[in-house]
Design a protein around this motif. Structure first.
Motif, PDB file in Angstrom:
ATOM      1  N   TRP A 112       0.834  -1.211   0.000  1.00 14.23           N
ATOM      2  CA  TRP A 112       0.000   0.000   0.000  1.00 14.23           C
ATOM      3  C   TRP A 112       0.868   1.261   0.000  1.00 14.23           C
ATOM      4  O   TRP A 112       0.598   2.219  -0.729  1.00 14.23           O
ATOM      5  CB  TRP A 112      -0.917  -0.010   1.213  1.00 14.23           C
ATOM      6  CG  TRP A 112      -1.852   1.173   1.273  1.00 14.23           C
ATOM      7  CD1 TRP A 112      -1.644   2.351   1.927  1.00 14.23           C
ATOM      8  CD2 TRP A 112      -3.110   1.289   0.623  1.00 14.23           C
ATOM      9  NE1 TRP A 112      -2.700   3.199   1.749  1.00 14.23           N
ATOM     10  CE2 TRP A 112      -3.626   2.575   0.941  1.00 14.23           C
ATOM     11  CE3 TRP A 112      -3.862   0.451  -0.185  1.00 14.23           C
ATOM     12  CZ2 TRP A 112      -4.855   3.019   0.483  1.00 14.23           C
ATOM     13  CZ3 TRP A 112      -5.096   0.893  -0.649  1.00 14.23           C
ATOM     14  CH2 TRP A 112      -5.573   2.165  -0.320  1.00 14.23           C
ATOM     15  N   ILE A 113       1.904   1.245   0.825  1.00 14.48           N
ATOM     16  CA  ILE A 113       2.804   2.409   0.893  1.00 14.48           C
ATOM     17  C   ILE A 113       3.512   2.618  -0.440  1.00 14.48           C
ATOM     18  O   ILE A 113       3.651   3.757  -0.920  1.00 14.48           O
ATOM     19  CB  ILE A 113       3.823   2.222   2.030  1.00 14.48           C
ATOM     20  CG1 ILE A 113       3.118   2.295   3.396  1.00 14.48           C
ATOM     21  CG2 ILE A 113       4.929   3.276   1.963  1.00 14.48           C
ATOM     22  CD1 ILE A 113       3.978   1.867   4.562  1.00 14.48           C
ATOM     23  N   ALA A 114       3.967   1.513  -1.076  1.00 13.72           N
ATOM     24  CA  ALA A 114       4.663   1.621  -2.353  1.00 13.72           C
ATOM     25  C   ALA A 114       3.746   2.176  -3.441  1.00 13.72           C
ATOM     26  O   ALA A 114       4.193   2.920  -4.325  1.00 13.72           O
ATOM     27  CB  ALA A 114       5.201   0.255  -2.759  1.00 13.72           C
ATOM     28  N   LEU A 115       2.452   1.819  -3.381  1.00 12.51           N
ATOM     29  CA  LEU A 115       1.509   2.242  -4.425  1.00 12.51           C
ATOM     30  C   LEU A 115       0.949   3.634  -4.187  1.00 12.51           C
ATOM     31  O   LEU A 115       0.699   4.385  -5.141  1.00 12.51           O
ATOM     32  CB  LEU A 115       0.350   1.242  -4.521  1.00 12.51           C
ATOM     33  CG  LEU A 115       0.701  -0.156  -5.054  1.00 12.51           C
ATOM     34  CD1 LEU A 115      -0.505  -1.090  -4.923  1.00 12.51           C
ATOM     35  CD2 LEU A 115       1.154  -0.070  -6.510  1.00 12.51           C
ATOM     36  N   THR A 116       0.713   3.991  -2.922  1.00 14.83           N
ATOM     37  CA  THR A 116       0.014   5.246  -2.625  1.00 14.83           C
ATOM     38  C   THR A 116       0.873   6.277  -1.899  1.00 14.83           C
ATOM     39  O   THR A 116       0.534   7.462  -1.885  1.00 14.83           O
ATOM     40  CB  THR A 116      -1.233   4.971  -1.761  1.00 14.83           C
ATOM     41  OG1 THR A 116      -0.825   4.525  -0.461  1.00 14.83           O
ATOM     42  CG2 THR A 116      -2.119   3.913  -2.407  1.00 14.83           C
ATOM     43  N   GLY A 117       1.937   5.815  -1.232  1.00 15.75           N
ATOM     44  CA  GLY A 117       2.752   6.734  -0.446  1.00 15.75           C
ATOM     45  C   GLY A 117       2.133   7.083   0.898  1.00 15.75           C
ATOM     46  O   GLY A 117       2.678   7.920   1.624  1.00 15.75           O
ATOM     47  N   GLN A 118       1.009   6.451   1.258  1.00 12.80           N
ATOM     48  CA  GLN A 118       0.333   6.754   2.527  1.00 12.80           C
ATOM     49  C   GLN A 118       0.939   5.907   3.651  1.00 12.80           C
ATOM     50  O   GLN A 118       0.562   4.747   3.859  1.00 12.80           O
ATOM     51  CB  GLN A 118      -1.168   6.479   2.395  1.00 12.80           C
ATOM     52  CG  GLN A 118      -1.867   7.368   1.381  1.00 12.80           C
ATOM     53  CD  GLN A 118      -3.341   7.026   1.237  1.00 12.80           C
ATOM     54  OE1 GLN A 118      -3.819   5.997   1.723  1.00 12.80           O
ATOM     55  NE2 GLN A 118      -4.070   7.903   0.564  1.00 12.80           N
ATOM     56  N   VAL A 119       1.842   6.507   4.393  1.00 16.16           N
ATOM     57  CA  VAL A 119       2.563   5.765   5.436  1.00 16.16           C
ATOM     58  C   VAL A 119       1.721   5.535   6.684  1.00 16.16           C
ATOM     59  O   VAL A 119       2.124   4.775   7.575  1.00 16.16           O
ATOM     60  CB  VAL A 119       3.858   6.506   5.827  1.00 16.16           C
ATOM     61  CG1 VAL A 119       4.808   6.574   4.654  1.00 16.16           C
ATOM     62  CG2 VAL A 119       3.551   7.908   6.357  1.00 16.16           C
ATOM     63  N   ILE A 120       0.551   6.158   6.762  1.00 16.36           N
ATOM     64  CA  ILE A 120      -0.292   6.020   7.950  1.00 16.36           C
ATOM     65  C   ILE A 120      -0.759   4.578   8.141  1.00 16.36           C
ATOM     66  O   ILE A 120      -1.094   4.148   9.250  1.00 16.36           O
ATOM     67  CB  ILE A 120      -1.525   6.972   7.853  1.00 16.36           C
ATOM     68  CG1 ILE A 120      -2.167   7.152   9.231  1.00 16.36           C
ATOM     69  CG2 ILE A 120      -2.536   6.437   6.844  1.00 16.36           C
ATOM     70  CD1 ILE A 120      -1.318   7.930  10.184  1.00 16.36           C
ATOM     71  N   VAL A 121      -0.769   3.788   7.047  1.00 13.66           N
ATOM     72  CA  VAL A 121      -1.216   2.401   7.138  1.00 13.66           C
ATOM     73  C   VAL A 121      -0.250   1.566   7.978  1.00 13.66           C
ATOM     74  O   VAL A 121      -0.640   0.538   8.553  1.00 13.66           O
ATOM     75  CB  VAL A 121      -1.372   1.790   5.723  1.00 13.66           C
ATOM     76  CG1 VAL A 121      -0.003   1.557   5.080  1.00 13.66           C
ATOM     77  CG2 VAL A 121      -2.154   0.486   5.774  1.00 13.66           C
ATOM     78  N   ASP A 122       0.993   1.982   8.081  1.00 16.59           N
ATOM     79  CA  ASP A 122       1.991   1.242   8.858  1.00 16.59           C
ATOM     80  C   ASP A 122       1.623   1.172  10.342  1.00 16.59           C
ATOM     81  O   ASP A 122       1.488   0.072  10.898  1.00 16.59           O
ATOM     82  CB  ASP A 122       3.364   1.870   8.652  1.00 16.59           C
ATOM     83  CG  ASP A 122       4.469   1.130   9.379  1.00 16.59           C
ATOM     84  OD1 ASP A 122       4.618  -0.071   9.131  1.00 16.59           O
ATOM     85  OD2 ASP A 122       5.177   1.766  10.173  1.00 16.59           O
TER      86      ASP A 122
END
Length: 298
Positions: free
Chosen positions: A165-175
């Protein structure tokens, strides 16, 4: 006591311990390099796994020692104590993960998703192998270690999803979000094991045994009038213990022994592998022969 033969998990635990320790070092390095909280949180969990597996190996080894005059039940209860400690460690580690996830929500940091995914995938393979090595045990000690590894397996999957998800969207909040979810799952599993260990340590009636059914099976044996002072508890996983007084007016010693063996045979289906049965007569004074004593000899 005649205990059923159990699978020896010592070799499996040694292999699992070695694999887990190596991957712990990999995750620590990967977590710092990638900046992933999920990887560092999983590394913390892996550290608890190393401790869990080490304690479990020690417990299994100690439990094989024979009983002594000062430890007449041997060391079977060690596995329960270790499972209790492991569960508390799991809960503590999970609380730390939740707190760190909260801090990351407040201050997100950049994460290298590709490296994070690669390390999580290796972790998934390693944890899957360990799960296969430890599956199927009924011992709470092994089960608690097994749950540690199950938690890591789920964690590896979650980290892979977060990395993608981070690689595709850049949204680090999912971590940190997935880290918190993993921690909650771990706590739920740990609490279940903790509850089972407390039941055994406090010598409550085993949760999987119907006390009333045990009494019915005992009283339905021919010659048994009633039972009283029934105490039922667990020595460790899969070994339950019972002591009871049996009311019977049977005089024949051989028949009394037959009744005793029949009761013990019926108790085995409840994993009651050690029982102490005292026969007595409540109403008939003439039945003192049951105790092996004549009050009024001719």
């Amino acid at each position: 006591m005649d205990h059923p033969k159990r699978r020896d998990y010592r070799r499996s635990l040694k292999i699992a311990l070695a694999v887990t320790f190596v991957f712990l070092l990999v995750e620590i390095a990967g977590g710092f390099v990638s900046g992933s909280l999920a990887l560092l949180s999983d590394a913390g969990h892996m550290f608890s796994d190393v401790l869990s597996l080490l304690l479990s190996l020690a417990a299994v080894t100690i439990a094989t020692q024979l009983p002594t005059t000062s430890r007449t039940y041997g060391y079977h209860r060690v596995e329960i104590f270790v499972a209790f400690i492991n569960s508390l460690v799991l809960i503590g580690v999970s609380a730390g993960i939740v707190w760190e996830a909260y801090l990351r929500f407040q201050n997100p940091v950049p994460i290298e998703g590709g490296l994070m995914f690669a390390i999580a995938f290796v972790g998934l393979v390693a944890n899957g192998a360990i799960v296969w090595l430890l599956h199927g045990s009924r011992d709470l000690n092994i089960r608690s270690a097994f749950l540690h590894v199950i938690g890591d397996t789920v964690s590896s999957v979650a980290v892979m999803v977060a990395a993608a998800w981070i690689a595709l969207t850049g949204q680090v909040i999912v971590d940190p979000l997935l880290s918190g979810i993993i921690a909650v799952i771990i706590v739920i599993s740990a609490v279940r094991i903790l509850r089972e260990t407390v039941v055994i340590l406090l010598q409550f009636t085993p949760r999987d045994v119907d006390f009333d059914a045990v009494v019915r099976d005992m009283t339905s044996v021919e010659g048994v009038e009633n039972v009283h002072h029934v105490h039922l508890w667990s020595l460790c996983s899969g070994i339950n213990v019972l002591d009871s007084h049996i009311y019977s007016c049977e005089r024949d010693v051989a028949k009394i022994e037959g009744m005793k063996q029949e009761i013990k045979a019926r108790l085995k289906k409840y994993n009651i592998l050690h029982s102490t049965l005292e026969f007595e007569c409540e109403q008939c004074r003439e039945c003192a022969l049951v105790e092996g004593v004549l009050e009024h000899p001719e």
